[in-house]
Design a protein around this motif. Structure first.
Motif, PDB file in Angstrom:
ATOM      1  N   LYS A   1       0.974  -1.220   0.012  1.00  0.00           N
ATOM      2  CA  LYS A   1       0.016  -0.033   0.112  1.00  0.00           C
ATOM      3  C   LYS A   1       0.663   1.269   0.115  1.00  0.00           C
ATOM      4  O   LYS A   1       1.965   1.274   0.691  1.00  0.00           O
ATOM      5  N   LYS A   2       0.455   2.329  -0.694  1.00  0.00           N
ATOM      6  CA  LYS A   2       1.189   3.595  -0.713  1.00  0.00           C
ATOM      7  C   LYS A   2       1.000   4.275   0.616  1.00  0.00           C
ATOM      8  O   LYS A   2      -0.186   4.374   1.074  1.00  0.00           O
ATOM      9  N   PRO A   3       1.698   5.182   1.072  1.00  0.00           N
ATOM     10  CA  PRO A   3       1.423   5.792   2.308  1.00  0.00           C
ATOM     11  C   PRO A   3       0.639   7.054   2.030  1.00  0.00           C
ATOM     12  O   PRO A   3       0.651   7.671   0.855  1.00  0.00           O
TER      13      PRO A   3
END
Length: 127
Positions: free
Chosen positions: A109-111
């Protein structure tokens, strides 16, 4: 941590369950010509075996996640020989094992951004 070869083997076994189950299902539909059934299934299912093996090879599987896949694979191999419903249940086992492999091959997941800034706030700070 599992070696890439072990992950490849687990993924290949997952796909192989589907291959054997499909041979049993299609073979029952063509009792006189099993060769036709094997050719048809090979064209359809060999890419599935390769795809599931590659996904498992590139996935982030560890011993704790490979154990359920191995148990489901063993159940699928036992079920595939049981009457007519067995191959159908084995296909379900193959799909369930692949879902576990697929979930561990998703990209991270992207921050999230700390805070969204409005255009007005950007222009006000420069004055």
């Amino acid at each position: 941590m599992l070696t890439p070869r072990a992950r490849l083997l687990v993924g290949g076994l997952t796909g192989l369950i589907g291959l054997v189950a499909m041979v049993r299902l299609v073979g029952a539909g063509f009792p006189g010509s099993m060769l036709f059934a094997e050719i048809f299934v090979a064209l359809a299912m060999v890419p599935w075996v390769v795809y599931s093996a590659v996904r498992a090879h590139h996935g982030d599987l560890d011993v704790r996640t490979v154990l359920p896949v191995a148990v489901i694979a063993a159940a699928g191999f036992l079920l595939v020989w049981w009457a007519t419903i067995g191959p159908v249940l084995a296909l379900g086992c193959s799909l369930a094992a692949f879902v576990i492999i697929w979930l561990h091959d998703l990209p991270p997941k992207k921050p999230k951004a700390e805070r969204l800034v409005k255009i007005d706030e950007l222009t006000d700070s420069h004055r």
